[in-house]
Motif scaffolding. Structure first.
Motif, short mmCIF file in Angstrom:
data_model
loop_
_atom_site.label_atom_id
_atom_site.label_comp_id
_atom_site.label_asym_id
_atom_site.label_seq_id
_atom_site.Cartn_x
_atom_site.Cartn_y
_atom_site.Cartn_z
N SER A 1 -74.46 108.22 -94.18
CA SER A 1 -75.59 107.29 -94.08
C SER A 1 -75.19 105.97 -93.42
O SER A 1 -76.06 105.17 -93.06
N GLY A 2 -73.88 105.73 -93.26
CA GLY A 2 -73.40 104.47 -92.70
C GLY A 2 -73.13 104.56 -91.21
O GLY A 2 -73.58 105.47 -90.52
N ASP A 3 -72.36 103.60 -90.71
CA ASP A 3 -72.04 103.60 -89.28
C ASP A 3 -70.85 104.51 -88.99
O ASP A 3 -70.18 105.02 -89.89
N PHE A 4 -70.58 104.71 -87.70
CA PHE A 4 -69.55 105.67 -87.27
C PHE A 4 -68.15 105.23 -87.69
O PHE A 4 -67.32 106.06 -88.07
N SER A 5 -67.87 103.93 -87.63
CA SER A 5 -66.54 103.44 -88.01
C SER A 5 -66.26 103.69 -89.48
O SER A 5 -65.13 104.03 -89.86
N ASN A 6 -67.29 103.56 -90.32
CA ASN A 6 -67.13 103.85 -91.74
C ASN A 6 -66.87 105.34 -91.97
O ASN A 6 -66.05 105.72 -92.82
#
Length: 236
Positions: free
Chosen positions: A78-83
């Motif tokens: 559900s978060g960004d790609f880096s996470n």
């Protein structure tokens, strides 16, 4: 520094998690001597729920520490790609290493202990079982987080009871694990952590189920919000 603390927290909590399960069983079976009696199963279930509350508290204290890859994977999707990269490349390996380390120490300390959950059905039935159990618990966890914001006790109670019920349903088939890191610790001790059965049943099936659960929940929430918006427009 925050990321490093999360990695350390994941390692320590995964180490503690495999130990906690063994200690609960030893307390009920060896110290209380209740074996597989109904009273023993009730006490074991109660201790399991208390244990879940303790680890939920640890997760809160460590600001996100976890012992289950599926928990942080659902958040990472559900978060960004880096996470997502940080979760898959650092946090999940830390949990796996923590579980393996914990199991190795358990076996050295208690050589008579068993070697963890095993697949008792065929490959496809096992994968389906772990997948369905994982899908259910992820949906329940996401739903409680969405509908009960800020209530630590209620969310933990719902999650704990749900996990216990699902674990009981799948215990005779796959062990009802819903935790790839914990399972790989025992599988590594047995030497079958790279087998097709282990990878498909305890890793790929739960992870696919987690992705599907997150996507299904997003669609459901989006649809509910859309229906509420339409009702509001009509009322106006």
């Amino acid at each position: 520094m925050g990321n490093f603390k999360l990695i350390v927290s994941d390692f320590v909590m995964s180490f503690m998690w495999v130990w906690s399960g063994v200690l609960i069983k030893m307390f009920v079976y060896n110290i209380l001597g209740l074996g597989h009696q109904p009273s023993g199963e009730v006490i074991k279930g109660a201790l399991y729920i208390i244990n879940m509350f303790y680890f939920a508290f640890l997760g809160k204290v460590t600001k996100g520490g976890a012992y289950n890859p599926l928990t942080i994977l659902s958040a990472a999707i559900s978060g960004d790609f880096s996470n997502f990269i940080f979760t898959a490349g650092a946090r999940i390996p830390a949990q796996v290493i923590g579980s393996i380390t914990g199991v190795r120490l358990i076996i050295e300390t208690f050589p008579e202990i068993g070697l963890g959950p095993r697949l008792n059905v065929d490959l496809h039935q096992g994968a389906l079982t772990e997948g369905l159990l994982t899908f259910a618990i992820v949906i329940i966890s996401l739903g409680s987080a969405e509908k009960i914001p800020g209530s630590f006790f209620r969310k933990t109670w719902i999650s704990s009871v749900s996990k216990l019920a699902l674990h009981i349903l799948g215990s005779d088939l796959t062990g009802g694990c819903m935790n790839p890191a914990s399972v790989v610790g025992w599988a590594y001790a047995r030497g079958d952590h790279v087998t097709k059965e282990h990878i498909l049943v305890y890793w790929l099936a739960p992870m696919k189920a987690t992705v599907l659960a997150v996507l299904a929940f997003k669609l459901l929430v989006r649809r509910q919000k859309g229906e509420k918006g339409n009702l509001k427009d009509k009322s106006e």
